[in-house]
Motif scaffolding. Structure first.
Motif, mmCIF file in Angstrom:
data_model
loop_
_atom_site.group_PDB
_atom_site.id
_atom_site.type_symbol
_atom_site.label_atom_id
_atom_site.label_comp_id
_atom_site.label_asym_id
_atom_site.label_seq_id
_atom_site.Cartn_x
_atom_site.Cartn_y
_atom_site.Cartn_z
ATOM 1 N N THR A 114 0.837 -1.198 0.000
ATOM 2 C CA THR A 114 0.000 0.000 0.000
ATOM 3 C C THR A 114 0.870 1.246 0.000
ATOM 4 N N LEU A 121 -4.337 0.458 -1.743
ATOM 5 C CA LEU A 121 -3.714 -0.732 -2.299
ATOM 6 C C LEU A 121 -3.032 -0.389 -3.621
ATOM 7 N N LYS A 151 -0.436 -6.347 -5.110
ATOM 8 C CA LYS A 151 -0.594 -7.561 -4.310
ATOM 9 C C LYS A 151 0.507 -8.511 -4.752
ATOM 10 N N ALA A 208 -3.451 -3.461 -8.468
ATOM 11 C CA ALA A 208 -4.553 -3.430 -7.511
ATOM 12 C C ALA A 208 -5.793 -4.164 -8.029
#
Length: 162
Positions: free
Chosen positions: A50, A56, A59, A76
Motif C-alpha cells: 500500500t 492498495l 498484491k 490493484a
C-alpha cells in the motif's frame, strides 16, 4: 523510476529515467510503499503493498509449497505485472523476473542475486536481461528488513531514490 544522481546527494535537476517494467510505474518523486504481511495459508503466502495512505498499490501472490519458489506481483485490480522465480541450486539465491505471468526466456526482464554468500544486511546485484555477461550489475539494492528501508543504486556508484 530510477534516476541518475550526483554521488553525494539527491537526484540531479535533469534526471535520466530508467523504466525497467514500464513507464506507467514511474514517478518523478520518491514513493513510500508499505508491505503488509497477510496470513499464510497452507497453499499460499501472500501480502499487500500500500501507499502511506493505505491505498492498495500491488498484491503479491506466492506459492510456498512448490518446486520453484515463485511469486507474482499483481496490480490493484489483480492483473499480473511481473513474476519472480527462484533458481534452484543457486549459490547466491538468484531470482529471475519475467513480464506478466510468464516464465518464458523471451519475457525475462532481469535477474537478481545476493552480492555475497554471507550478509548481515541484504545486498543484491540486479542484471537486466540484455546484460548477459554480468561483469557489472545494472543496479545494486541495499536494504535492511530491521530498518524497513531499501536504497537502489545505478550500477555500483550512483544513488537512486529510495
Amino acid at each position: 523510476m530510477a534516476y541518475n544522481a550526483s554521488p553525494s546527494g539527491p537526484p540531479m535537476a535533469n534526471p535520466v529515467a530508467v523504466a525497467v517494467v514500464g513507464p506507467h510505474f514511474c514517478a518523478p518523486y520518491p514513493v513510500d510503499l508499505i508491505m503488509t504481511k497477510k496470513l499464510m495459508t497452507l497453499a499460499e503466502g501472500s501480502f499487500a503493498v500500500t501507499d502511506v495512505n493505505g491505498n492498495l498499490m500491488f498484491k503479491v501472490k506466492g506459492s510456498i509449497f512448490s518446486l520453484h519458489d515463485r511469486r507474482v506481483l499483481l496490480d490493484a485490480a489483480g492483473n499480473p505485472i511481473i513474476s519472480l522465480r527462484q533458481k534452484i541450486l543457486s549459490a547466491h539465491r538468484r531470482w529471475e523476473v519475467y513480464r506478466g505471468d510468464s516464465s518464458d526466456s523471451k519475457d525475462l526482464l532481469f535477474s537478481a542475486k545476493k552480492s555475497s554468500l554471507i550478509q548481515f544486511k541484504t545486498e543484491l546485484d540486479v542484471f537486466l536481461a540484455a546484460n548477459t555477461k554480468e561483469d557489472v550489475c545494472d543496479f545494486k539494492i541495499k536494504g535492511s528488513w530491521f530498518d524497513r528501508s531499501c536504497t537502489i543504486f545505478l550500477g555500483n556508484t550512483s544513488l537512486l531514490p529510495k
